[in-house]
Structures are given as structure tokens and as C-alpha cells.
Design a protein around this motif. Structure first.
Motif, PDB file in Angstrom:
ATOM      1  N   SER A 250       0.785  -1.233   0.000  1.00  0.00           N
ATOM      2  CA  SER A 250       0.000   0.000   0.000  1.00  0.00           C
ATOM      3  C   SER A 250       0.817   1.283   0.000  1.00  0.00           C
ATOM      4  CB  SER A 250      -0.940   0.022   1.211  1.00  0.00           C
ATOM      5  OG  SER A 250      -1.939  -0.942   1.057  1.00  0.00           O
ATOM      6  N   THR A 251       2.043   1.215   0.469  1.00  0.00           N
ATOM      7  CA  THR A 251       2.822   2.446   0.565  1.00  0.00           C
ATOM      8  C   THR A 251       4.304   2.121   0.580  1.00  0.00           C
ATOM      9  OG1 THR A 251       2.918   4.587   1.739  1.00  0.00           O
ATOM     10  CG2 THR A 251       2.977   2.587   3.092  1.00  0.00           C
ATOM     11  N   ALA A 252       5.109   3.126   0.316  1.00  0.00           N
ATOM     12  CA  ALA A 252       6.556   2.967   0.378  1.00  0.00           C
ATOM     13  C   ALA A 252       7.042   3.200   1.798  1.00  0.00           C
ATOM     14  CB  ALA A 252       7.235   3.950  -0.576  1.00  0.00           C
ATOM     15  N   GLY A 253       8.132   2.544   2.156  1.00  0.00           N
ATOM     16  CA  GLY A 253       8.696   2.736   3.486  1.00  0.00           C
ATOM     17  C   GLY A 253       9.243   1.452   4.057  1.00  0.00           C
ATOM     18  N   THR A 254       9.633   1.515   5.316  1.00  0.00           N
ATOM     19  CA  THR A 254      10.258   0.401   6.018  1.00  0.00           C
ATOM     20  C   THR A 254       9.345  -0.096   7.131  1.00  0.00           C
ATOM     21  OG1 THR A 254      12.451   1.338   5.595  1.00  0.00           O
ATOM     22  CG2 THR A 254      12.284  -0.315   7.335  1.00  0.00           C
ATOM     23  N   VAL A 255       9.218  -1.417   7.263  1.00  0.00           N
ATOM     24  CA  VAL A 255       8.443  -1.978   8.358  1.00  0.00           C
ATOM     25  C   VAL A 255       9.167  -1.695   9.662  1.00  0.00           C
ATOM     26  CG1 VAL A 255       7.597  -4.096   9.433  1.00  0.00           C
ATOM     27  CG2 VAL A 255       7.372  -3.776   6.965  1.00  0.00           C
ATOM     28  N   THR A 256       8.497  -0.998  10.560  1.00  0.00           N
ATOM     29  CA  THR A 256       9.122  -0.607  11.825  1.00  0.00           C
ATOM     30  C   THR A 256       8.512  -1.308  13.030  1.00  0.00           C
ATOM     31  OG1 THR A 256       7.631   1.308  11.938  1.00  0.00           O
ATOM     32  CG2 THR A 256       9.809   1.661  10.964  1.00  0.00           C
ATOM     33  N   LEU A 376      -0.220 -11.137   3.060  1.00  0.00           N
ATOM     34  CA  LEU A 376       0.217 -10.565   1.792  1.00  0.00           C
ATOM     35  C   LEU A 376       1.259 -11.448   1.101  1.00  0.00           C
ATOM     36  CD1 LEU A 376       0.364  -6.759   2.640  1.00  0.00           C
ATOM     37  CD2 LEU A 376      -1.309  -7.958   1.226  1.00  0.00           C
ATOM     38  N   THR A 377       2.098 -12.117   1.891  1.00  0.00           N
ATOM     39  CA  THR A 377       3.092 -13.006   1.286  1.00  0.00           C
ATOM     40  C   THR A 377       2.406 -14.078   0.447  1.00  0.00           C
ATOM     41  OG1 THR A 377       4.679 -12.651   3.079  1.00  0.00           O
ATOM     42  CG2 THR A 377       4.944 -14.654   1.766  1.00  0.00           C
ATOM     43  N   SER A 378       1.303 -14.617   0.965  1.00  0.00           N
ATOM     44  CA  SER A 378       0.573 -15.650   0.228  1.00  0.00           C
ATOM     45  C   SER A 378      -0.081 -15.104  -1.031  1.00  0.00           C
ATOM     46  CB  SER A 378      -0.492 -16.284   1.131  1.00  0.00           C
ATOM     47  OG  SER A 378      -1.518 -15.355   1.437  1.00  0.00           O
ATOM     48  N   ARG A 379      -0.100 -13.797  -1.160  1.00  0.00           N
ATOM     49  CA  ARG A 379      -0.678 -13.152  -2.342  1.00  0.00           C
ATOM     50  C   ARG A 379       0.377 -12.435  -3.167  1.00  0.00           C
ATOM     51  NH1 ARG A 379      -3.899 -14.210   1.480  1.00  0.00           N
ATOM     52  NH2 ARG A 379      -6.123 -14.603   1.143  1.00  0.00           N
ATOM     53  N   LEU A 383       6.072  -7.422   2.402  1.00  0.00           N
ATOM     54  CA  LEU A 383       6.126  -6.134   3.089  1.00  0.00           C
ATOM     55  C   LEU A 383       7.535  -5.783   3.556  1.00  0.00           C
ATOM     56  CD1 LEU A 383       2.924  -5.913   5.323  1.00  0.00           C
ATOM     57  CD2 LEU A 383       3.422  -4.736   3.188  1.00  0.00           C
ATOM     58  N   HIS A 384       8.388  -6.764   3.709  1.00  0.00           N
ATOM     59  CA  HIS A 384       9.742  -6.503   4.195  1.00  0.00           C
ATOM     60  C   HIS A 384      10.729  -6.209   3.069  1.00  0.00           C
ATOM     61  CE1 HIS A 384       9.122  -7.275   8.460  1.00  0.00           C
ATOM     62  NE2 HIS A 384       8.328  -8.277   8.125  1.00  0.00           N
TER      63      HIS A 384
END
Length: 389
Positions: A250-256, A376-379, A383-384
């Protein structure tokens, strides 16, 4: 930090200057970037690639002001500077002083600093160079100076992280300006120099006509923003081209922060930290069931003492699946609106129970939260994965 500029995203999106321009009038490079790099499969960027706030933002539309051509990035930063002044109850002259200062110091661009100045110790250089990790429009190397105003962390303007936030930078400038005796009536160059203490103090006067005209252009929208606490705005970033039925990042950035227990509570989603006002897109086809402020206020940054999601968008994807997008600085959809995967729905912010700019993303099945990462990985979405700003 807790910003006092009320609804900067609204100012960007509502500004009358934009209404005569097509929504696609964002930086050409930024549009191409978004069209060519779907956020569903974000590859790691080259190490030499800087994070540019011009990638796609609610920055603005280029204009000719007092004979000077300003691009959309400069206009976006200019609107931020003017909106912060209005939000703090200052008059247009304060914004004019700030704009003249920013143009002299950086041409109204958010500059990072690589720490290469020989005036810095190794430790100071290393701290200064961390500015490169934040969204920026170019590089400077004057001592430890960063951002549109070339403020110095060593001189007590704030931390590098704070100074690389355009809202904080403007607030910091105005905090010092209002401490200048008679700042409202003394010549602009004297007011600016009293704040900046520059080796070229007389240079600010050159940009007064430009700054004055810019203030006149942008002040009405700044005032409207200060008077309107609604989080809804019109979208100005292009939607992403996504195949029907797909799920995307959904967006750019880093999982925090991940899903699960956190500080004695249950964190029901995944936090993705990117640039302030970075675009947020629908993760899949669906219908907006909520688009509203869920906290006591959403017209400025929140804090841990404030309850709620802040500005929240919730999408229903059918089959009992919903997604939530929280802490938005503003949203671009309304309840009942049908959206496709890749539709712009809002912008990253820090409203509600939040201490920093990020997107809090949730996936829910029949009302119960599930971990978004494996979902989301299964799709086909990681995200990482490293993301381009």
C-alpha cells in the motif's frame, strides 16, 4: 515531534493554484517512477539512489512567481512554510520572511548533507550524514546544515531527524523569528538575518518580491486549512496501474513494527514508516466503509496519550476481508466509494495514537485481525522488501 501545522495535506490538495491544473501535474520523473515500479513488487534500490520527496507527493504544481520558475517540489515546500505560519496564528509577513530565507538558503528544497565539510569532526560528520536516510531533494555540504532553511543540529535547531521534517523545519524557523524584537516591522533582511545569523545577511532582501508574491498566492489556502479540521482532501497523485484482483503493497517505506504483542498491548497491524504525506494506496479492490477521524482531533500530529487511529480508512474487500489504513495525514475517499487496487486513498501521517509518521496497516477476517505479513506473502507481496521512497 508534535506538529502544530493544521492539516498540511489539506493545504496541498486544496490550494487554489492546483485547481486550474490537471492532477497529473506532478514531477515527470515521479509519475514515471510510480508507473514503472508498482508497489506490489518493490525491488531494492541501488545504494546510490537518494530518497526523493518529489517521487509522488501532494507537493504542488509548478508556477512562475515574480519572474522565477518554481517546480512542483519547490511549490510544495513553499505551501508547507506558509501553512505552518497560518496554523500558528502568524501574519503573512512571517511567511514572506520565511520564504525569502528558504529561497536564499536552498532554493526552497529539502537538502540533505553528506557530512563532507572539513569543519566537522568524524563523529559530527557521521551524524550529519544520517540526513541522507530521509526524503530529500538534493545535497548540501555547508558544515552540518540541512533542510530548506539550512538549519544546523550542532547549533541547537533540533535533531537531524527533526530537521529533515519540513513541518518541524518551518516551526523551528518561526519559533526563533517571533523572538526577534519588532520582527513584524523591521526590514525583511534584518528579520531573516536575526534568525539565520548568516555570513551573507544582506542577500535575503533580493528575494522579497518573490516571497511576497508567493505568500499572496498561497495564504488563502493556508487560512482555509487552519479553519477546516476535516481530514478529507482531493487526490492529486496518480493511481497505480494494478491488474484486477491483485493485492499490492500500500505504501513505500520500512516496516518498523510488526503484528503481535507490543508494550503490554496487542498491535493489530504492521507499521510502515515512509515520508510524511507519502501516498497510500488501496491494497486490493473493495469499497470504503469508513473514512473519518477516529480520535479527539486529526488536524495535527497525535501522541501516545491520544486514543484512536487518527484519520482512518477502512476498505471491505468482500468475503469477510477488510483492511485498515491508520494515522493518515489526510484521506481522499469517502464511505461507500468503490476503489480498485492501487487507488490513492490517503497520505502517511502521524494522527491519533502515534509518535511518528507511518502507515498502520491491518488485515481483518470477519472482524478479527490477522498478521498482514503472511497474508500478503501468500498473495505475492513482501512487506519486508526494500522500497523506493
Amino acid at each position: 515531534m508534535i506538529g502544530t501545522a493544521e492539516g498540511l495535506a489539506r493545504a496541498y490538495a486544496k490550494r487554489w493554484l492546483w485547481k486550474a491544473a490537471a492532477p497529473v501535474a506532478v514531477p515527470v520523473f515521479g509519475v514515471l517512477t510510480l508507473l514503472l515500479i508498482p508497489l506490489a513488487v518493490l525491488a531494492a534500490p541501488d545504494a546510490s539512489t537518494s530518497v526523493a520527496s518529489s517521487a509522488c507527493s501532494i507537493g504542488g504544481t509548478g508556477a512562475s512567481v515574480a519572474g522565477t520558475e518554481l517546480d512542483s517540489v519547490q511549490m510544495g515546500h513553499a505551501q508547507t512554510i506558509v501553512t505552518v505560519a497560518a496554523a500558528q496564528g502568524l501574519d503573512p509577513y512571517a511567511a514572506t520572511v520565511a520564504l525569502a530565507t528558504a529561497y536564499q538558503e536552498s532554493r526552497i528544497r529539502m537538502l540533505a548533507n553528506d557530512g563532507s565539510s572539513p569543519e566537522l569532526t568524524a563523529e559530527q560528520a557521521a551524524v550529519t550524514a544520517t540526513s541522507l536516510t530521509y526524503p530529500h531533494d538534493g545535497l548540501g555540504s555547508d558544515h552540518d546544515s540541512v533542510n530548506t532553511f539550512q538549519q544546523r543540529w550542532i547549533a541547537g535547531w533540533g535533531s537531524v531527524a527533526q530537521l529533515m521534517d519540513p513541518v518541524y523545519a518551518a516551526e523551528a524557523f518561526y519559533r526563533r523569528l517571533v523572538e526577534v524584537p519588532n520582527w513584524q516591522v523591521i526590514p525583511l533582511t534584518q528579520a531573516a538575518q536575526a534568525v539565520q545569523v548568516s555570513a551573507y545577511g544582506s542577500a535575503y532582501a533580493r528575494w522579497e518580491p518573490l516571497a511576497s508574491e508567493l505568500t499572496t498566492m498561497l495564504w488563502p489556502a493556508a487560512q482555509a486549512t487552519a479553519a477546516d479540521a476535516s481530514g478529507a482532501v482531493a487526490g492529486v497523485c496518480p493511481d497505480l496501474p494494478v491488474p484486477a484482483g491483485s493485492w499490492i503493497r500500500s505504501t513505500a517505506g520500512t516496516v518498523t513494527s510488526g503484528y503481535g504483542p507490543r508494550g503490554g498491548t496487542w498491535h493489530a497491524g504492521t507499521d510502515i514508516a515512509g515520508p510524511r504525506d507519502g501516498p497510500v494506496y488501496a491494497a486490493a479492490d473493495g469499497t470504503a466503509v469508513r473514512a473519518e477521524c477516529t480520535s479527539a482531533y486529526c488536524d495535527r500530529d497525535g501522541s501516545l496519550s491520544l486514543a484512536g487511529y487518527g484519520n482512518l480508512v477502512e476498505l471491505d474487500h468482500g468475503g469477510g476481508v477488510t483492511t485498515r489504513y491508520a494515522h493518515l495525514s489526510a484521506y481522499t475517499v469517502t464511505a461507500g466509494q468503490r476503489v480498485s487496487a492501487g487507488t490513492l486513498i490517503g497520505f502517511q501521517g502521524s494522527t491519533g495514537n502515534s509518535t511518528g509518521v507511518h502507515l498502520h496497516f491491518e488485515v481483518r477476517l470477519d472482524g478479527a485481525s490477522v498478521d498482514p505479513v503472511p497474508w500478503l506473502t501468500s498473495r505475492g507481496v513482501d512487506l519486508h522488501a526494500a522500497s523506493a521512497g
